[in-house]
Enzyme design. Sequence first.
Site, PDB file in Angstrom:
ATOM      1  CG  ASP A   1     123.502  51.098  84.030  1.00  0.00           C
ATOM      2  OD1 ASP A   1     123.495  50.565  84.615  1.00  0.00           O
ATOM      3  OD2 ASP A   1     122.210  50.481  82.968  1.00  0.00           O
TER       4      ASP A   1
ATOM      5  CE  LYS B   1     117.568  32.685  87.546  1.00  0.00           C
ATOM      6  NZ  LYS B   1     117.215  32.532  86.401  1.00  0.00           N
TER       7      LYS B   1
ATOM      8  NE  ARG C   1     129.350  42.402  93.229  1.00  0.00           N
ATOM      9  CZ  ARG C   1     128.583  41.555  92.430  1.00  0.00           C
ATOM     10  NH1 ARG C   1     127.617  41.841  91.821  1.00  0.00           N
ATOM     11  NH2 ARG C   1     129.432  39.741  92.282  1.00  0.00           N
TER      12      ARG C   1
ATOM     13  CE  LYS D   1     122.944  52.106  88.936  1.00  0.00           C
ATOM     14  NZ  LYS D   1     122.659  50.968  87.947  1.00  0.00           N
TER      15      LYS D   1
END
Length: 1131
Positions: free
Chosen positions: A332, A513, A737, A743
Amino acid sequence: MISILSTTPISPVSPVTNVVPLSLVLLVSLVKEAFEDWKRFQNDTAINSTPVDVLQGQRWESISWRKLQVGDIVRVKQDGFFPADLLFLASTNADGVCYIETANLDGETNLKIRKALERTWDYSLPEKAAEFKGEIQCEQPNNSLYTFTGNLVIESQTLPLSPNQILLRGCSLRNTEYVVGAVIFTGHETKVMMNSMSVPSKRSTLERKLDKLILTLFGGLFLMCLIGAIGSGIFINRKYYYLGLFGDVEDQFNPNNRFVVAILTMFTLITLYSTIIPISLYVSIEMIKFIQCTQFINKDLHMYHAESNTPALARTSNLNEELGQVEYIFSDKTGTLTRNLMEFFKCSIGGEAYGTGVTEIEKGQVQRTGKKMNEVNRSDTAVHEKGFNFDDARIMCGAWRNERDPEICKEFFRCLALCHTVLPEGDESPEKITYQAASPDEAALVTAAKNFGFFFYRRTPTTVMVRESHVEKMGNIQDVSYEILNVLEFNSTRKRQSVVCRYPNGRLVLYCKGADTVIYERLADANQDIKRLTREHLEQFGSAGLRTLCLAYRELTNDLYEKWNEKFIQAKSSLRDREKKLDEVAELIEKDLILIGCTAIEDKLQDGVPACIETLSRAGIKIWVLTGDKMETAINIAYACNLINNDMKQFIITSETDAIREAEDKGDPVEIARIIKDSVNHDLKQCLEEAQQYLHISGQKLTLIIDGKCLMYALDPNLRVNLLNLSLNCSSVVCCRVSPLQKAQVTSLIKKGARKITLSIGDGANDVSMIQAAHVGVGISGLEGMQAVMASDFAIAQFRFLTDLLLVHGRWSYTRLCKVITYFFYKNLTFTLTQFWFTFQTGFSGQRFYDDWFQSLYNVIFTALPVIIVGLFDKDVSASLSKKYPELYKEGIRNMFFKWRVVAVWAFFALYHSLIFYYFTTAASQTGHNSSGKIFGLWDVSTMAFTCVVVTVNLRLLMACNSITRWHHLSISGSILAWFVFIFIYSGVMTPYDRQENIFFVIYVLMSTFFFYLTLLLVPIVALLGDFLYLGIQRWFFPYNYQIVQEIHRHELEGTSRTELLEIGNHLTPDEARSYAISQLPREKSKHTGFAFDSPGYESFFASQQGVFAPQKPWDVARRASTRSKRTSQK
């Protein structure tokens, strides 16, 4: 089965021979499991006996947790833990609010707010709580910590329940005198218990290959037994009159039925040769691995993080050696490569960019071009505090009022101050307040609002208080209360967060947001210039390595809001698919947004990351970065940490192409999918062709960069082969992204498709699936909770500690365990083959060569301890040399020390040694006789042969050692001595109940002859001469890499030199350098290797001698006195 066979009449050995080793092995395992179970039982008892107040009638009575039942009304006091999953009814705080800490669930120490339903606020007193009558309709018990679907029915009124009304077991109450709740789930049905299932069991590659070796040994056992059975069927004949086969004989020796003879002999030989199977091997390996974890990995100062006081933690001992064979690392980015300490650094408001600072990434970009960057002077208004590092006088201290559009600046600051779930703590002053946030990003944004003059200082369940400066006029400060009507939570699918708030003047606004891709899809058609400029700024910020968020708002009318809110309440009350329905309702209002601008937050690289990645790359490890960030950000972070450099050929597969943008503008999802898939297919084929050309022609290193949209199609079964082939040709890969599922899919692609050993490392809940998908999972104990650590196999505090974990501990564990396994194989095969050769001289009858107890204790006592010592302390090179020459790690990747060729070499020498042991002793004893003139019998010869076996196999282990410590000397000499002590006692005692009359007084007779000493000297020398020659030729003409390094540094001391210490110390912080210096003090410079038995008590004494500060230990005074007295006595 073999133990059962040994109890039958066909067995040539006593049942003790097989039962004793098996029983000892099982006993060790039993004791270990029983100890762990006992500790668990004690912990469970302590927890279940914890008292809690339960409503009985109209008063509180204390009972233990174990007696709680669903429906009980309980009271939990401040700092107490919730004993079950509770429905929050009432609190001593105003507005039915309480604060909880969820560290036991997810590791997050920031406080969370929970709010009771207004209908139940009055139930804080026992008299009132006794009146509570209602029905809770809710979901079945499940393991989802962050969701809850249910309704509370009171007096025919249905009230929706959400996670905000649920207090989960394991959480603790903070800043609240007490709360009252109703028990919903207890015991194993609570969410924390549903989550306590063990991580999927992982077995190392070495263990799986060991299984194949054991099967090979079983095959060898079967072959030996088959040869003996066939030989027995052929040999048995009445012509051998001395065998007494006339008349009625038992089936096993009846010449009339040779087939039965062969079958029964087969079973006889199975029990006789069963020692070839190393029963104690698995227990020995488990013991070695356990000590490696607890004493070496967990206590290594090189992996201790002084700043957070966090040592390394091995959460499983099954995968130590797997750490020495890792070829692919999946990492990560945020919190793993970076610090996860977010600082508000730049922003864009209404198409205008603000912030004059320069990031480390930008400095690196300039350096790569060969230019020099001038230092930027900070202005007087610049502020640098935790979460905020911003410099631009145009909008600081109220200067934003003079900007071109001050109204949009106000909207920007209010969005920062209102759109969040942050809790303020401490004094309500800007200097002393602290923010408890779900993520460092959110805390940084609220801190930014405070520094811009919009100070959020108080929250209730329905309002947010903001102290606004310079709004009406410069210098004017006013406290404004905003009513928060709805909060649309952030999740990994929505990638955005919204609040609906009402101003004091009645104005209704939705602030939102989120990620730029999500916000831009929901913008109104107007303000194209601001959209274009903001997108340019987003790309600039991304190129500088900053994390970006877009801010937007929407004006709402009362009618529009009321209609929407009805749907929102219905969705909130739904018992089925509540989350899905809430997302659908959110889509109805989160549209036609007006873009305000964007924020850019800096997350700096962790210390030592570039050097660590460079070292791991030299070790032959390929590193992939899987991140949710923008492509520009990910690329620049990859440059900054040496994952990518200008010498590499880059292959970029992105969905940001003109053709894909045109399709997205048309909005047809089927057409979009078709075009992206075709584009990805074309790009993969083209990149694969180019990659093969580059590798064949120039040998240039390659790197692949792909975004999440393209990756989704590249993982399609039809395209994944091309993706796999391309990625295997690349030395590094960056995936941008990507979702948590992607993953895990990428990790599984390499793990299963390429059959390479993989390691995943991450620090957040979104990394859990990736960590569990890899062969080895490593969790970073960082700022995003402990979910990653709890799902991992190993936990470290910083990414750079991977160097020590893999190159030192991983490599040592791999080489040690390979040596342990192959040596076990050798010593058991050697011992069994001597018995096999004897079978040829006994007419394949199954007559035993050795005494039963010899056979029983061979693996358990006489050869057990030395191999464990080697598994713990053997070092081919020191830790510092392992890191100085990372190329040594490649031997583990190629599995150089546990190939079938290595096993075959050990098997050859086992065969050679067994022939020496058997034929030398039998041939030499044919003309030998004891002091009374009698020739040597079977038990004399077998005892002599067994003595040679014990001595030789122990000495052979000494030859295999790379480093020899006092523990090697003690274990090997102790094992040989144990044999002599045993045989002296065993030969000198005889009882009528066992079979030891065979060797009664044998050792005394043998040791009275010159033959014994001559044989004991010559047989091991002849046997080990071949090994000596082989090892010498191999080392001189076909050396391993570690042997070359040994020769280079053979005249150096074992410990790290002072020069090396300073060299390594340059990469460390002062605290870490001190820890490193302490670890290198004279206690590790002795000839004895390993640090489990080193005394830490001399640290401060030696440290003071060498100018290194080390904390005093209470036992130092006595130990210094003892060293002083020794010095005095020496004088």
